[in-house]
Motif scaffolding. Structure first.
Motif, PDB file in Angstrom:
ATOM      1  N   GLY A 137       0.696  -1.469   0.344  1.00 44.03           N
ATOM      2  CA  GLY A 137       0.550   0.150   0.151  1.00 44.03           C
ATOM      3  C   GLY A 137       1.175   1.210  -0.132  1.00 44.03           C
ATOM      4  N   PHE A 138       2.199   1.694  -0.038  1.00 45.88           N
ATOM      5  CA  PHE A 138       3.364   1.813   0.693  1.00 45.88           C
ATOM      6  C   PHE A 138       4.295   1.993  -0.324  1.00 45.88           C
ATOM      7  CE2 PHE A 138       2.461   0.923   4.885  1.00 45.88           C
ATOM      8  CZ  PHE A 138       3.923   1.321   5.208  1.00 45.88           C
ATOM      9  N   ASN A 139       5.521   2.580  -0.522  1.00 43.55           N
ATOM     10  CA  ASN A 139       6.707   2.042  -0.824  1.00 43.55           C
ATOM     11  C   ASN A 139       7.463   2.562   0.577  1.00 43.55           C
ATOM     12  OD1 ASN A 139       7.052   1.220  -3.267  1.00 43.55           O
ATOM     13  ND2 ASN A 139       7.853   2.583  -3.823  1.00 43.55           N
ATOM     14  N   LEU A 140       8.700   1.921   0.958  1.00 38.34           N
ATOM     15  CA  LEU A 140       8.736   1.778   2.529  1.00 38.34           C
ATOM     16  C   LEU A 140      10.637   1.582   2.249  1.00 38.34           C
ATOM     17  CD1 LEU A 140       8.977   3.011   5.530  1.00 38.34           C
ATOM     18  CD2 LEU A 140       8.692  -0.292   5.797  1.00 38.34           C
ATOM     19  N   ALA A 141      11.743   2.526   2.235  1.00 36.21           N
ATOM     20  CA  ALA A 141      13.193   2.775   2.079  1.00 36.21           C
ATOM     21  C   ALA A 141      14.078   3.229   2.915  1.00 36.21           C
ATOM     22  CB  ALA A 141      13.080   3.406   0.416  1.00 36.21           C
ATOM     23  N   ILE A 142      15.190   2.350   3.071  1.00 36.05           N
ATOM     24  CA  ILE A 142      16.430   2.430   3.635  1.00 36.05           C
ATOM     25  C   ILE A 142      17.089   3.530   2.900  1.00 36.05           C
ATOM     26  CG2 ILE A 142      16.831   0.366   4.114  1.00 36.05           C
ATOM     27  CD1 ILE A 142      17.512   0.934   7.432  1.00 36.05           C
ATOM     28  N   GLY A 143      17.889   4.406   3.733  1.00 41.60           N
ATOM     29  CA  GLY A 143      19.236   4.459   2.526  1.00 41.60           C
ATOM     30  C   GLY A 143      20.105   5.758   3.538  1.00 41.60           C
ATOM     31  N   LEU A 144      21.349   5.775   3.577  1.00 47.66           N
ATOM     32  CA  LEU A 144      22.356   5.702   4.042  1.00 47.66           C
ATOM     33  C   LEU A 144      22.844   6.537   2.793  1.00 47.66           C
ATOM     34  CD1 LEU A 144      23.926   2.436   5.133  1.00 47.66           C
ATOM     35  CD2 LEU A 144      22.297   4.378   6.597  1.00 47.66           C
ATOM     36  N   SER A 145      23.116   7.774   3.313  1.00 50.91           N
ATOM     37  CA  SER A 145      24.060   9.317   2.597  1.00 50.91           C
ATOM     38  C   SER A 145      25.602   9.709   2.964  1.00 50.91           C
ATOM     39  CB  SER A 145      23.371  10.334   2.036  1.00 50.91           C
ATOM     40  OG  SER A 145      21.706  10.291   1.573  1.00 50.91           O
ATOM     41  N   ASP A 146      26.595   9.677   1.914  1.00 49.72           N
ATOM     42  CA  ASP A 146      28.086   9.533   1.698  1.00 49.72           C
ATOM     43  C   ASP A 146      28.292   8.338   3.070  1.00 49.72           C
ATOM     44  OD1 ASP A 146      30.097  11.515   1.196  1.00 49.72           O
ATOM     45  OD2 ASP A 146      29.739  12.780   3.365  1.00 49.72           O
ATOM     46  N   LEU A 147      28.059   6.858   2.631  1.00 45.24           N
ATOM     47  CA  LEU A 147      28.343   6.108   3.023  1.00 45.24           C
ATOM     48  C   LEU A 147      30.162   5.724   3.079  1.00 45.24           C
ATOM     49  CD1 LEU A 147      26.812   3.547   3.924  1.00 45.24           C
ATOM     50  CD2 LEU A 147      27.214   2.347   1.836  1.00 45.24           C
ATOM     51  N   ALA A 148      30.817   6.302   2.157  1.00 46.03           N
ATOM     52  CA  ALA A 148      32.413   6.085   2.390  1.00 46.03           C
ATOM     53  C   ALA A 148      32.860   7.984   2.524  1.00 46.03           C
ATOM     54  CB  ALA A 148      32.424   5.127   1.708  1.00 46.03           C
ATOM     55  N   GLY A 149      31.898   8.520   2.304  1.00 46.15           N
ATOM     56  CA  GLY A 149      32.766  10.050   2.732  1.00 46.15           C
ATOM     57  C   GLY A 149      33.144  10.549   3.704  1.00 46.15           C
ATOM     58  N   THR A 150      33.633  11.916   3.585  1.00 48.01           N
ATOM     59  CA  THR A 150      34.630  12.484   4.849  1.00 48.01           C
ATOM     60  C   THR A 150      33.306  12.522   5.626  1.00 48.01           C
ATOM     61  OG1 THR A 150      33.170  14.450   4.145  1.00 48.01           O
ATOM     62  CG2 THR A 150      35.676  13.897   3.316  1.00 48.01           C
ATOM     63  N   GLY A 151      31.468  12.160   5.689  1.00 45.59           N
ATOM     64  CA  GLY A 151      31.024  12.361   6.638  1.00 45.59           C
ATOM     65  C   GLY A 151      29.905  13.818   7.049  1.00 45.59           C
ATOM     66  N   VAL A 152      31.148  15.072   5.911  1.00 46.12           N
ATOM     67  CA  VAL A 152      30.584  16.242   6.052  1.00 46.12           C
ATOM     68  C   VAL A 152      28.772  15.641   5.369  1.00 46.12           C
ATOM     69  CG1 VAL A 152      30.682  18.007   4.578  1.00 46.12           C
ATOM     70  CG2 VAL A 152      32.410  17.259   5.580  1.00 46.12           C
ATOM     71  N   TYR A 153      27.844  15.242   3.981  1.00 47.37           N
ATOM     72  CA  TYR A 153      26.612  15.291   3.993  1.00 47.37           C
ATOM     73  C   TYR A 153      26.220  13.745   4.814  1.00 47.37           C
ATOM     74  CZ  TYR A 153      28.822  18.551   0.897  1.00 47.37           C
ATOM     75  OH  TYR A 153      29.506  19.697   0.282  1.00 47.37           O
ATOM     76  N   SER A 154      27.105  13.174   5.487  1.00 46.29           N
ATOM     77  CA  SER A 154      26.270  12.199   5.985  1.00 46.29           C
ATOM     78  C   SER A 154      24.433  12.055   6.672  1.00 46.29           C
ATOM     79  CB  SER A 154      26.988  11.434   6.628  1.00 46.29           C
ATOM     80  OG  SER A 154      27.528  12.072   8.055  1.00 46.29           O
ATOM     81  N   SER A 155      24.512  11.333   5.886  1.00 47.40           N
ATOM     82  CA  SER A 155      22.914  11.019   6.482  1.00 47.40           C
ATOM     83  C   SER A 155      22.186   9.674   6.056  1.00 47.40           C
ATOM     84  CB  SER A 155      21.943  11.703   6.409  1.00 47.40           C
ATOM     85  OG  SER A 155      21.311  12.058   4.347  1.00 47.40           O
ATOM     86  N   GLU A 156      21.333   9.326   7.336  1.00 46.27           N
ATOM     87  CA  GLU A 156      20.394   8.037   6.999  1.00 46.27           C
ATOM     88  C   GLU A 156      18.581   8.323   7.096  1.00 46.27           C
ATOM     89  OE1 GLU A 156      24.252   8.431   8.695  1.00 46.27           O
ATOM     90  OE2 GLU A 156      23.023   8.478  10.020  1.00 46.27           O
ATOM     91  N   TYR A 157      18.057   7.631   6.832  1.00 47.28           N
ATOM     92  CA  TYR A 157      16.637   7.856   6.698  1.00 47.28           C
ATOM     93  C   TYR A 157      15.711   6.824   6.114  1.00 47.28           C
ATOM     94  CZ  TYR A 157      17.569   8.123   1.655  1.00 47.28           C
ATOM     95  OH  TYR A 157      18.152   7.795   0.246  1.00 47.28           O
ATOM     96  N   LEU A 158      15.013   6.906   6.717  1.00 44.44           N
ATOM     97  CA  LEU A 158      13.785   5.586   6.230  1.00 44.44           C
ATOM     98  C   LEU A 158      12.439   6.924   5.898  1.00 44.44           C
ATOM     99  CD1 LEU A 158      12.789   2.482   7.242  1.00 44.44           C
ATOM    100  CD2 LEU A 158      11.392   3.755   9.340  1.00 44.44           C
ATOM    101  N   VAL A 159      12.378   6.400   4.872  1.00 43.62           N
ATOM    102  CA  VAL A 159      11.066   7.037   4.096  1.00 43.62           C
ATOM    103  C   VAL A 159      10.330   6.018   3.476  1.00 43.62           C
ATOM    104  CG1 VAL A 159      12.448   6.849   2.775  1.00 43.62           C
ATOM    105  CG2 VAL A 159      11.006   8.991   2.494  1.00 43.62           C
ATOM    106  N   PHE A 160       8.588   7.080   3.429  1.00 41.51           N
ATOM    107  CA  PHE A 160       7.837   5.902   2.827  1.00 41.51           C
ATOM    108  C   PHE A 160       6.819   6.766   2.063  1.00 41.51           C
ATOM    109  CE2 PHE A 160       5.139   7.238   6.158  1.00 41.51           C
ATOM    110  CZ  PHE A 160       3.961   7.724   5.757  1.00 41.51           C
ATOM    111  N   SER A 161       6.654   6.694   0.581  1.00 43.57           N
ATOM    112  CA  SER A 161       5.766   7.251  -0.663  1.00 43.57           C
ATOM    113  C   SER A 161       4.822   6.539  -0.967  1.00 43.57           C
ATOM    114  CB  SER A 161       6.781   7.122  -1.801  1.00 43.57           C
ATOM    115  OG  SER A 161       8.404   7.993  -1.410  1.00 43.57           O
ATOM    116  N   LYS A 162       3.742   7.922  -0.921  1.00 51.45           N
ATOM    117  CA  LYS A 162       2.224   6.786  -1.286  1.00 51.45           C
ATOM    118  C   LYS A 162       2.267   7.847  -2.437  1.00 51.45           C
ATOM    119  CE  LYS A 162      -1.550   4.830  -1.076  1.00 51.45           C
ATOM    120  NZ  LYS A 162      -1.470   3.765  -1.202  1.00 51.45           N
TER     121      LYS A 162
END
Length: 167
Positions: A80-105
């Motif tokens: 009934g909805f999309n659910l995703a988990i993401g890791l940004s800047d996984l192996a970078g310096t960490g300046v732009y790093s973020s983690e998230y759990l998101v759903f879309s409908k």
């Protein structure tokens, strides 16, 4: 910035399987190159290279390389909805790093997303870090690397705040 989303807001949407994209964006003082590959229907990978110009007339700059990954956990057709988990800047310096759990409908022609973000996406003090309730070590953001290229597990889902985002 390369991944499927709403400029800086991630969504649980994915490209078609096997799709490749390459792009350039500039927003002073940031110049970015990115390449995105949809390896599987459930996995998006984005390689990014960011140049940050500093000083008058662009004198001096720093660079940051990063890897973003997003995994689909649930599909809209089945759940009934999309659910995703993401890791940004996984192996970078960490300046732009973020983690998230998101759903879309989607509703007819309207598509919306809502999620929780940590790191760069957790900058607004909406909630104390909810993962920090389980692990005191996650209450402080760390794991930055001056040259990048290292995956810092201690950085994942860490920091003072968890924030809501909607798009």
């Amino acid at each position: 910035y390369g991944g499927i989303g709403l400029i800086q807001i991630p969504t649980a949407r994915f490209s078609n399987d096997g799709e490749f994209a390459f792009g350039v964006s500039t927003e002073s003082p940031y110049n970015r190159l990115y390449a995105k590959m949809q390896f599987f229907p459930w996995l998006e990978i984005v390689l990014k290279y960011t140049e940050i110009t500093q000083g008058p007339y662009g004198s001096g700059y720093t660079v940051d390389k990063g890897l973003d990954v997003k995994f689909r956990l649930l599909e809209e057709d089945k759940a009934g909805f999309n659910l995703a988990i993401g890791l940004s800047d996984l192996a970078g310096t960490g300046v732009y790093s973020s983690e998230y759990l998101v759903f879309s409908k989607s509703f007819n022609n309207f598509d919306w997303s809502m999620g929780l973000g940590w790191g760069k996406l957790g900058g607004v003090d909406h909630l104390n870090n909810i993962v920090g309730w389980l692990d005191d070590n996650r209450r402080k953001r760390g794991g930055y690397a001056s040259r990048g290229g290292k995956i810092s597990l201690e950085r994942f889902f860490s920091g003072k705040n968890t924030s809501f985002f909607v798009g």
